[in-house]
Motif scaffolding. Structure first.
Motif, mmCIF file in Angstrom:
data_model
loop_
_atom_site.group_PDB
_atom_site.id
_atom_site.type_symbol
_atom_site.label_atom_id
_atom_site.label_comp_id
_atom_site.label_asym_id
_atom_site.label_seq_id
_atom_site.Cartn_x
_atom_site.Cartn_y
_atom_site.Cartn_z
ATOM 1 N N ALA A 49 0.807 -1.217 0.000
ATOM 2 C CA ALA A 49 0.000 0.000 0.000
ATOM 3 C C ALA A 49 0.839 1.266 0.000
ATOM 4 O O ALA A 49 0.313 2.355 -0.239
ATOM 5 C CB ALA A 49 -0.944 0.007 1.213
ATOM 6 N N LYS A 50 2.149 1.149 0.255
ATOM 7 C CA LYS A 50 3.043 2.307 0.262
ATOM 8 C C LYS A 50 3.850 2.426 -1.025
ATOM 9 O O LYS A 50 4.595 3.392 -1.184
ATOM 10 C CB LYS A 50 4.006 2.215 1.452
ATOM 11 N N TRP A 51 3.731 1.471 -1.944
ATOM 12 C CA TRP A 51 4.552 1.492 -3.149
ATOM 13 C C TRP A 51 4.233 2.721 -3.991
ATOM 14 O O TRP A 51 3.064 3.071 -4.207
ATOM 15 C CB TRP A 51 4.302 0.260 -3.992
ATOM 16 N N ARG A 52 5.286 3.345 -4.508
ATOM 17 C CA ARG A 52 5.110 4.556 -5.313
ATOM 18 C C ARG A 52 4.491 4.245 -6.671
ATOM 19 O O ARG A 52 3.643 4.984 -7.166
ATOM 20 C CB ARG A 52 6.462 5.255 -5.492
ATOM 21 N N HIS A 53 4.918 3.146 -7.303
ATOM 22 C CA HIS A 53 4.385 2.758 -8.611
ATOM 23 C C HIS A 53 3.648 1.427 -8.459
ATOM 24 O O HIS A 53 3.997 0.420 -9.080
ATOM 25 C CB HIS A 53 5.525 2.621 -9.623
ATOM 26 N N VAL A 54 2.605 1.436 -7.640
ATOM 27 C CA VAL A 54 2.005 0.178 -7.208
ATOM 28 C C VAL A 54 1.391 -0.607 -8.369
ATOM 29 O O VAL A 54 1.613 -1.820 -8.490
ATOM 30 C CB VAL A 54 0.975 0.424 -6.082
ATOM 31 N N GLU A 55 0.629 0.032 -9.226
ATOM 32 C CA GLU A 55 -0.040 -0.699 -10.315
ATOM 33 C C GLU A 55 0.980 -1.244 -11.309
ATOM 34 O O GLU A 55 0.897 -2.409 -11.729
ATOM 35 C CB GLU A 55 -1.044 0.221 -11.024
ATOM 36 N N GLU A 56 1.955 -0.423 -11.686
ATOM 37 C CA GLU A 56 2.931 -0.853 -12.677
ATOM 38 C C GLU A 56 3.810 -1.978 -12.132
ATOM 39 O O GLU A 56 4.085 -2.961 -12.834
ATOM 40 C CB GLU A 56 3.794 0.339 -13.100
ATOM 41 N N THR A 57 4.239 -1.848 -10.866
ATOM 42 C CA THR A 57 5.080 -2.881 -10.276
ATOM 43 C C THR A 57 4.313 -4.192 -10.149
ATOM 44 O O THR A 57 4.841 -5.275 -10.443
ATOM 45 C CB THR A 57 5.591 -2.441 -8.897
ATOM 46 N N TRP A 58 3.067 -4.106 -9.703
ATOM 47 C CA TRP A 58 2.259 -5.316 -9.561
ATOM 48 C C TRP A 58 2.050 -5.996 -10.912
ATOM 49 O O TRP A 58 2.157 -7.221 -11.030
ATOM 50 C CB TRP A 58 0.917 -4.985 -8.909
ATOM 51 N N ASP A 59 1.780 -5.201 -11.947
ATOM 52 C CA ASP A 59 1.580 -5.782 -13.275
ATOM 53 C C ASP A 59 2.833 -6.506 -13.751
ATOM 54 O O ASP A 59 2.755 -7.619 -14.292
ATOM 55 C CB ASP A 59 1.202 -4.683 -14.276
ATOM 56 N N MET A 60 3.999 -5.890 -13.578
ATOM 57 C CA MET A 60 5.243 -6.520 -14.020
ATOM 58 C C MET A 60 5.504 -7.821 -13.256
ATOM 59 O O MET A 60 6.004 -8.798 -13.819
ATOM 60 C CB MET A 60 6.417 -5.563 -13.842
ATOM 61 N N LEU A 61 5.146 -7.849 -11.970
ATOM 62 C CA LEU A 61 5.320 -9.059 -11.181
ATOM 63 C C LEU A 61 4.430 -10.184 -11.712
ATOM 64 O O LEU A 61 4.859 -11.347 -11.781
ATOM 65 C CB LEU A 61 4.994 -8.782 -9.715
ATOM 66 N N GLN A 62 3.207 -9.864 -12.114
ATOM 67 C CA GLN A 62 2.293 -10.911 -12.587
ATOM 68 C C GLN A 62 2.836 -11.597 -13.836
ATOM 69 O O GLN A 62 2.699 -12.806 -14.014
ATOM 70 C CB GLN A 62 0.902 -10.328 -12.864
ATOM 71 N N PHE A 63 3.454 -10.815 -14.727
ATOM 72 C CA PHE A 63 4.016 -11.410 -15.943
ATOM 73 C C PHE A 63 5.183 -12.334 -15.633
ATOM 74 O O PHE A 63 5.491 -13.238 -16.415
ATOM 75 C CB PHE A 63 4.471 -10.306 -16.902
ATOM 76 N N GLY A 64 5.848 -12.127 -14.508
ATOM 77 C CA GLY A 64 6.989 -12.959 -14.148
ATOM 78 C C GLY A 64 6.637 -14.211 -13.375
ATOM 79 O O GLY A 64 7.471 -15.121 -13.247
ATOM 80 N N LEU A 65 5.415 -14.316 -12.874
ATOM 81 C CA LEU A 65 5.008 -15.483 -12.096
ATOM 82 C C LEU A 65 4.504 -16.574 -13.049
ATOM 83 O O LEU A 65 3.299 -16.775 -13.205
ATOM 84 C CB LEU A 65 3.920 -15.099 -11.091
ATOM 85 N N ARG A 66 5.454 -17.260 -13.671
ATOM 86 C CA ARG A 66 5.072 -18.217 -14.714
ATOM 87 C C ARG A 66 5.790 -19.556 -14.590
ATOM 88 O O ARG A 66 5.835 -20.332 -15.557
ATOM 89 C CB ARG A 66 5.330 -17.598 -16.090
ATOM 90 N N LEU A 67 6.366 -19.858 -13.426
ATOM 91 C CA LEU A 67 7.042 -21.137 -13.224
ATOM 92 C C LEU A 67 6.219 -22.046 -12.319
ATOM 93 O O LEU A 67 5.431 -21.567 -11.496
ATOM 94 C CB LEU A 67 8.419 -20.916 -12.596
ATOM 95 N N GLY A 68 6.440 -23.339 -12.460
ATOM 96 C CA GLY A 68 5.815 -24.304 -11.566
ATOM 97 C C GLY A 68 4.352 -24.557 -11.864
ATOM 98 O O GLY A 68 3.736 -23.927 -12.718
#
Length: 385
Positions: A108-127
């Motif tokens: 909730a304190k992240w400065r670029h919360v939406e953009e950072t969260w979106d980039m993380l979702q694209f990286g969660l692709r293992l397992g």
């Protein structure tokens, strides 16, 4: 996991990561385990999530403890599991790496919360079953609201009082005793999602609607300072907020570097450093508190800085109201997220803040935007941030 201050969020996140790394049955083989650790800044991730007293290193037994390489921003477990540390200030750093698990702290304190969260979702692709853990004190930001409405999200809550056995009695007496039951206490201690105060001058919807990632070329930039009356531990914070205006008359709130517990030379140096970094046109300083001392201490730090002294002749609410109207008209935009400032704005009503504290961030913002938008126009000079 939504929790209050000291409720055990960090310990929970660290234990979750430990379970992932050491072999929960529904994760991939240890040698394939890849974990992302994202904090508000790299310093926060290192000092809290990894090295902190409730962080990852401290909760492992010696024989299973991972090797920490700060220069590589990497944790490596004896079984081959690896965790990489990222800062929410740099969303693009999450482009490329791939993971099967992630721990996001104080989202909730992240400065670029939406953009950072979106980039993380694209990286969660293992397992076979990628998953992520969020630990944060709640604020009513759109992303957290979406989590609470999503049936695929499991929500846990913890109050500060739930972890009282592990907290200093002085903290419980001083902080819990003071804020328990208040609006701020319900958010910061009980971990509740508190919506806008009904009689507040600002609303989160208005702020969100006018948020942008970066400012255009600006005609004038100012740094406003609302100095405290003293430098004692119980003194108010020193409000320091920077804002600028473009050639079309739209204002942009650029940064909030408000700080507590600083002596006059320290907060003056902080304000001057921000002035220099942004190549601002002036420092706006309220002189009700400290009078000429406030401007004098800034000139001691840098005599070349143009200082504009302002004095309050009306109450805080009356000074703030015209500025809140500018927001309602869509004439003020926040560059990135400014969570502490925005919390203060959306909690300020006719009686002040619900906590009873001084709205130092808001005061500095009001002085900055008053100078830029509500006074006689100054001679501009164009610059690009």
């Amino acid at each position: 996991m939504l929790g209050g201050r000291g409720a055990g969020k960090t310990r929970t996140g660290a234990e979750w990561v430990r379970g992932v790394a050491l072999g929960e049955p529904d994760f991939a083989e240890p040698a394939l385990r890849r974990i992302a650790l994202i904090g508000e800044t790299f310093s926060d991730a290192r000092n809290v999530m990894v090295e902190g007293p409730a962080g990852i290193l401290s909760i492992h037994a010696r024989h299973e403890r991972p090797t920490w390489s700060p220069s590589l921003r990497k944790l490596e477990w004896p079984n081959g599991a690896v965790a990489q540390v990222f800062s929410a200030e740099d969303p693009d750093s999450l482009r490329g790496p791939q993971f099967e698990a992630a721990w996001a702290d104080e989202l909730a304190k992240w400065r670029h919360v939406e953009e950072t969260w979106d980039m993380l979702q694209f990286g969660l692709r293992l397992g076979a079953h990628p998953r992520q853990m969020v630990t944060t004190t709640p604020r009513p930001i759109p992303l957290l609201k979406r989590f609470l409405e999503d049936p695929m999200v499991a929500v846990s809550r913890a109050r500060t009082s739930d972890n009282a056995a592990n907290l200093a009695p002085v903290f419980l007496d001083a902080v819990v005793g003071r804020y328990a039951g208040t609006r701020l206490g319900r958010q910061e201690l009980d971990g509740e999602m508190i919506e806008d105060r009904p009689d507040a001058l600002w609303t989160r919807d208005v702020i969100e609607r006018n948020r942008i990632e970066s400012a255009p070329p600006l005609m004038r930039i100012v740094v406003a300072v609302d100095p405290p009356a003293s430098s004692s531990k119980r003194a108010d914070a020193c409000g320091i907020v920077a804002a600028g205006v473009d050639d079309g008359g739209t204002a942009y709130v650029l940064e909030d570097v408000t700080a507590s517990g600083l002596k006059p030379p320290e907060w003056a140096a902080k304000a001057v450093a921000l002035y220099r970094r942004l190549q601002a046109d002036a420092l706006i300083v309220e002189t009700n508190q400290g009078g000429e001392m406030a401007t004098g201490v800034i000139r001691e730090v840098d005599p070349s800085v143009p200082v504009v002294s302002v004095r309050a002749t009306r109450g805080k609410y009356l000074r703030a109201e015209p500025v809140s109207v500018l927001y309602a008209q869509g004439r003020v935009r926040h560059v990135g997220a400014l969570p502490a400032l925005e919390d203060e704005l959306c909690d300020f009503g006719p009686g002040g803040l619900t906590s009873g504290r001084s709205p130092d961030r808001m005061d500095a913002l009001v002085w900055a935007l008053t100078d830029l938008m509500l006074r006689e126009k100054k001679e501009p000079r164009v610059r690009v941030l």
